[in-house]
Design a protein around this motif. Structure first.
Motif, mmCIF file in Angstrom:
data_model
loop_
_atom_site.group_PDB
_atom_site.id
_atom_site.type_symbol
_atom_site.label_atom_id
_atom_site.label_comp_id
_atom_site.label_asym_id
_atom_site.label_seq_id
_atom_site.Cartn_x
_atom_site.Cartn_y
_atom_site.Cartn_z
ATOM 1 N N LEU A 147 0.845 -1.195 0.000
ATOM 2 C CA LEU A 147 0.000 0.000 0.000
ATOM 3 C C LEU A 147 0.879 1.243 0.000
ATOM 4 O O LEU A 147 1.999 1.236 0.523
ATOM 5 C CB LEU A 147 -0.921 0.024 1.215
ATOM 6 N N GLY A 148 0.340 2.309 -0.555
ATOM 7 C CA GLY A 148 1.034 3.594 -0.546
ATOM 8 C C GLY A 148 0.072 4.710 -0.192
ATOM 9 O O GLY A 148 -1.046 4.785 -0.729
ATOM 10 N N ASN A 149 0.477 5.557 0.722
ATOM 11 C CA ASN A 149 -0.387 6.650 1.163
ATOM 12 C C ASN A 149 -0.441 7.754 0.111
ATOM 13 O O ASN A 149 0.587 8.230 -0.371
ATOM 14 C CB ASN A 149 0.137 7.225 2.486
ATOM 15 N N VAL A 150 -1.658 8.156 -0.258
ATOM 16 C CA VAL A 150 -1.826 9.233 -1.239
ATOM 17 C C VAL A 150 -2.441 10.486 -0.610
ATOM 18 O O VAL A 150 -2.759 11.443 -1.311
ATOM 19 C CB VAL A 150 -2.699 8.769 -2.427
ATOM 20 N N HIS A 151 -2.582 10.477 0.714
ATOM 21 C CA HIS A 151 -3.137 11.658 1.390
ATOM 22 C C HIS A 151 -2.121 12.805 1.359
ATOM 23 O O HIS A 151 -0.932 12.607 1.615
ATOM 24 C CB HIS A 151 -3.472 11.319 2.840
ATOM 25 N N GLY A 182 -4.432 14.343 -8.951
ATOM 26 C CA GLY A 182 -3.720 13.897 -7.769
ATOM 27 C C GLY A 182 -2.711 12.813 -8.059
ATOM 28 O O GLY A 182 -1.658 12.745 -7.417
ATOM 29 N N VAL A 183 -2.995 11.958 -9.053
ATOM 30 C CA VAL A 183 -2.071 10.882 -9.375
ATOM 31 C C VAL A 183 -0.725 11.432 -9.842
ATOM 32 O O VAL A 183 0.335 10.847 -9.564
ATOM 33 C CB VAL A 183 -2.693 9.943 -10.444
ATOM 34 N N GLU A 184 -0.737 12.576 -10.526
ATOM 35 C CA GLU A 184 0.524 13.138 -11.011
ATOM 36 C C GLU A 184 1.339 13.748 -9.880
ATOM 37 O O GLU A 184 2.570 13.804 -9.957
ATOM 38 C CB GLU A 184 0.280 14.181 -12.091
ATOM 39 N N VAL A 185 0.692 14.205 -8.824
ATOM 40 C CA VAL A 185 1.426 14.728 -7.670
ATOM 41 C C VAL A 185 2.411 13.677 -7.174
ATOM 42 O O VAL A 185 3.591 13.944 -6.928
ATOM 43 C CB VAL A 185 0.454 15.153 -6.557
ATOM 44 N N HIS A 186 1.929 12.428 -7.044
ATOM 45 C CA HIS A 186 2.772 11.357 -6.521
ATOM 46 C C HIS A 186 3.758 10.869 -7.580
ATOM 47 O O HIS A 186 4.856 10.406 -7.237
ATOM 48 C CB HIS A 186 1.891 10.219 -6.027
#
Length: 376
Positions: free
Chosen positions: A34-38, A163-167
């Motif tokens: 799992l990876g935190n996306v908050h 948001g996906v591009e932020v990570h």
């Protein structure tokens, strides 16, 4: 099945304590992790940082999504441990955003419907073929504004970033070992101290216009050096700190100069008021430059006067009585001289020397001197 087949998939989880959201257990069991996306936007609503980890509702700590992927890739490579970004108190770090090549993204985007069509209908489309994705890192996420995963970032401009591009940009920082770092506090303190001393010295010893110009040059030079340090070394200097220091130093220098000059002017007025009219003393304190150190030639009127029979008088009086009489005499003479805009030069025994027409110009200095003599 797809997760099991791939074997290196990480699922996103919204790890924010009690309000966490995690994938269903059946998916978690088959994924690599799992990876935190908050993310926590700053006070202005702009996302500048990502979290290195997060805590789920069950108290499980999971890494940030970019960190989870990076750790997996790092384990597959030999060599020294790579550098990690400097973390803040909350475990977050500032993303060094990459310039976006188009309004949508700095990375190529592919629609899920196109990939699904190729898989279901066995279509031959080069832009979404297996070869295009082989050996690549692929992030899957929603980009539709209505789904709520749209973030405002420093490089978004008028177009918000999915948001996906932020990570993905955060992972790119980790892979490139490209991190933004704050300038060392000791260096910031030393720079601010030097700037403050220079500006205060310029304000105290130079004219206000020159001191203001000097401060403006210091500010411009500081901004230029800040930009250079950020562009070349990715070091962030707190511009607001030294800019505020510059303005405070300018104000402090001006205040010190005002207090010192006002004190000097008061001392000058106090000294001259014993010999000239208070209005003349005030004028001199406002324009001390009129007192030329080497003197100057002026047409003035002088008075020399003494007491007749002073020798006999002094022999018949006690010293205490004589001093009291002379003080009373000098006070009366000085009052008349000052009332007529004259200047007491000196007392010589029982004699008084005074003049009119200096240091303040007096067109009718002769008339004023005659008036003083008649009143004496």
């Amino acid at each position: 099945t797809a997760l099991q087949h791939h074997g290196a998939s990480f699922l996103a989880a919204h790890a924010s304590g009690a309000a966490s959201l995690a994938p269903l257990p059946i998916f978690v069991e088959t994924a690599r992790g799992l990876g935190n996306v908050h993310v926590n936007p700053d006070a202005d609503g702009v996302v500048r940082r990502v979290l290195s980890s997060g805590t789920l509702a069950n108290a499980q700590v999971i890494p940030g999504l970019s960190h989870a992927v990076f750790d997996y890739l790092r384990q597959k490579q030999a060599g020294p441990a790579p550098a990690m970004p400097p973390l803040g108190a909350d475990g977050s770090w500032v993303v060094d955003w990459y310039r976006r090549a188009n309004p949508l993204s700095a990375y190529p985007y592919y629609r899920y419907i196109d990939l699904l069509s190729v898989a279901v209908h066995n279509l031959d489309r080069t832009e979404v073929s297996d070869a295009r994705f082989k050996g690549k890192i692929v992030f899957v996420g929603a980009i539709a504004p209505g789904l709520g995963d749209i973030k405002t970032t420093p490089v978004g401009g008028s177009t918000a970033m999915p948001g996906v591009e932020v990570h993905l940009q955060a992972l790119n920082n980790l892979l490139d070992q490209r991190y933004l770092t704050d300038a060392p506090p000791a260096g910031v303190a030393a720079a601010c101290s030097i700037i403050a001393l220079l500006i205060m010295a310029a304000t105290i010893w130079a004219r206000m216009s020159l001191a203001t110009l000097f401060t403006a040059l210091i500010v411009a030079l500081g901004l230029l050096l800040d930009c250079q340090a950020f562009s070349a070394q990715r070091v962030f200097w707190p511009s607001a700190t030294w800019l505020g220091t510059s303005l405070l130093a300018l104000f402090a220098g001006w205040l010190i100069k005002y207090v010192v000059e006002e004190r000097n002017a008061a001392e000058l007025r106090r000294a001259f008021s014993c010999y000239v009219n208070p209005s003349v003393a005030e004028e001199i304190s406002r324009h001390p430059e009129t007192l030329a150190l080497g003197g100057k030639r002026e047409q003035i009127t002088l008075q020399f006067s003494d007491l007749a029979g002073f020798t006999v008088l002094s022999q018949s009086q006690t010293p205490e009585r004589l001093i009291a009489l002379m003080n009373e005499y000098f006070d009366a003479m000085t009052e008349i001289i000052l009332d007529t805009d004259g200047t007491v030069d000196k007392f010589i025994g029982d004699a008084v020397m005074a003049f009119w027409g200096a240091p303040k110009p007096l067109p009718e200095h002769a008339n004023n001197a005659c008036e003083a003599v008649l009143r004496q």
